[in-house]
Design an enzyme around this catalytic site. Structure first.
Site, PDB file in Angstrom:
ATOM      1  N   TYR A 176       0.844  -1.204   0.000  1.00 23.61           N
ATOM      2  CA  TYR A 176       0.000   0.000   0.000  1.00 23.61           C
ATOM      3  C   TYR A 176       0.881   1.256   0.000  1.00 23.61           C
ATOM      4  CZ  TYR A 176      -4.411   2.490   0.486  1.00 23.61           C
ATOM      5  OH  TYR A 176      -5.506   3.295   0.264  1.00 23.61           O
ATOM      6  N   LYS A 183      -3.608   8.390   3.113  1.00 19.29           N
ATOM      7  CA  LYS A 183      -4.954   8.123   3.635  1.00 19.29           C
ATOM      8  C   LYS A 183      -5.045   8.495   5.118  1.00 19.29           C
ATOM      9  CE  LYS A 183      -7.128   6.262   0.030  1.00 19.29           C
ATOM     10  NZ  LYS A 183      -8.132   7.046  -0.720  1.00 19.29           N
TER      11      LYS A 183
END
Ligand code: 0WD
Length: 275
Positions: A176, A183
């Site tokens: 990720y 995020k």
């Protein structure tokens, strides 16, 4: 459930089964419909089914013809089907000018976009370039703050703002990479926006779906493995779909959810409690 099984449309479309008019008359602006697999499309369909009027954007002329049938299916008026690349100066603002002209108010705004340059997305966070980091932050996080800023004066009777986050903001997910810190910033920005805009009746919901096979997801390395792990580990032993995310998000936009704000809403079959 496997990766392939998830992409098979449900035998019965759960959005078609909805029998609620809870969003009748509400005006909703949706940013981030790239195709009919987009999370934003699931949200827009669910809101439309509950009676909301929809405005949506396309990224550029190349994508316009692909998303036109989706705009038609959502009954988006041509004046509210507009180009918007958040990196192009003035385009998001032009969309809000059109919303002001045509609706004069707004009840729902949904932000469902993310981007990081491929090289940075596939590399370690420690090696991320300055330009790549700033671009990822601008498109995936700051554009939500800009959207909230533009929406505030139009949400005269209160409203609901949504953004899409991922559990990789809170825990390290292999592959990720830079989207994790991006995020995390987005989720925390949403909390501050919720606190600042709450007195005006504007709620802010960071939505955290489990992994779903979309075009954005195809940019994440070994995404199939992430999906298989989520399906095997999630308490509900299933992967969520864009319809699941759409229906839960539409519920949060209704007055039934009027006392909910600022919480990260996980729509992942419980994966975040065990993942
Ligand atoms: O598993 C997943 N798919 C998850 C996605 C799990 C949890 C969260 N999310 C998030 C994503 O990070 C993103 O914030 O949900 C949001 C929506 O992603 P999606 O529905 O998975 O992906 P997709 O259908 O590809 O929509 C993202 C779109 C882009 O699509 P393309 O493929 O055309 O790049 O974001 C848009 C674009 O339409 N986008 C932009 N829109 C305006 N300006 C920009 C930009 N600069 N960059 C990307």
């Amino acid at each position: 459930m496997t990766f392939t099984e998830q992409s098979t449309p449900p035998a019965e479309d759960p959005i078609e089964q909805v029998n609620s008019t809870a969003l009748t008359g509400k005006k909703a602006f949706i940013l981030g419909i790239a195709n009919d697999q987009s999370i934003a499309y699931g949200c827009a369909r669910a809101m439309r089914k509950m009676g909301a009027d929809i405005a949506m954007t396309y990224r550029n002329d190349k994508t316009k013809s692909y998303t036109q049938p989706l705009a038609d299916a959502l009954d988006v008026p041509s004046e509210l089907y507009l180009p918007c690349d958040v990196q192009i100066e003035g385009q998001l603002e032009a969309v809000f000018e059109a919303l002001t002209r045509h609706w004069g108010r707004l009840d729902i705004a949904l932000h469902s976009i993310a981007f990081a340059p491929r090289e940075d997305l596939h590399g370690r966070v420690v090696d991320c370039s300055r330009e790549g980091f700033l671009m990822a932050m601008e498109v995936s996080c700051y554009s939500f703050i800009r959207m909230a800023h533009l929406a505030e004066p139009l949400m005269k009777n209160g409203g609901a703002l949504f953004t899409m986050t991922f559990y990789g903001a809170e825990r390290v997910f292999e592959h990720y990479n830079v989207m994790g810190p991006v995020k995390a910033a987005l989720q925390t920005a949403a909390l501050y926006l919720a606190a600042e805009l709450g007195p005006k009746g504007i709620r802010v919901h960071p939505i955290s779906p489990g992994p779903i096979k979309t075009r954005a997801a195809s940019g994440i390395g070994r995404f199939d493995e992430l999906m298989e792990r989520a399906a095997a580990r999630a308490p509900e032993r299933a992967l969520c779909t864009i319809e699941d995310v759409g229906l839960a998000t539409a519920f949060l936009a209704t007055d039934f959810a009027k006392m909910i704000t600022g919480d990260v809403m996980y729509i992942d079959g419980g994966y975040h409690i065990v993942g």
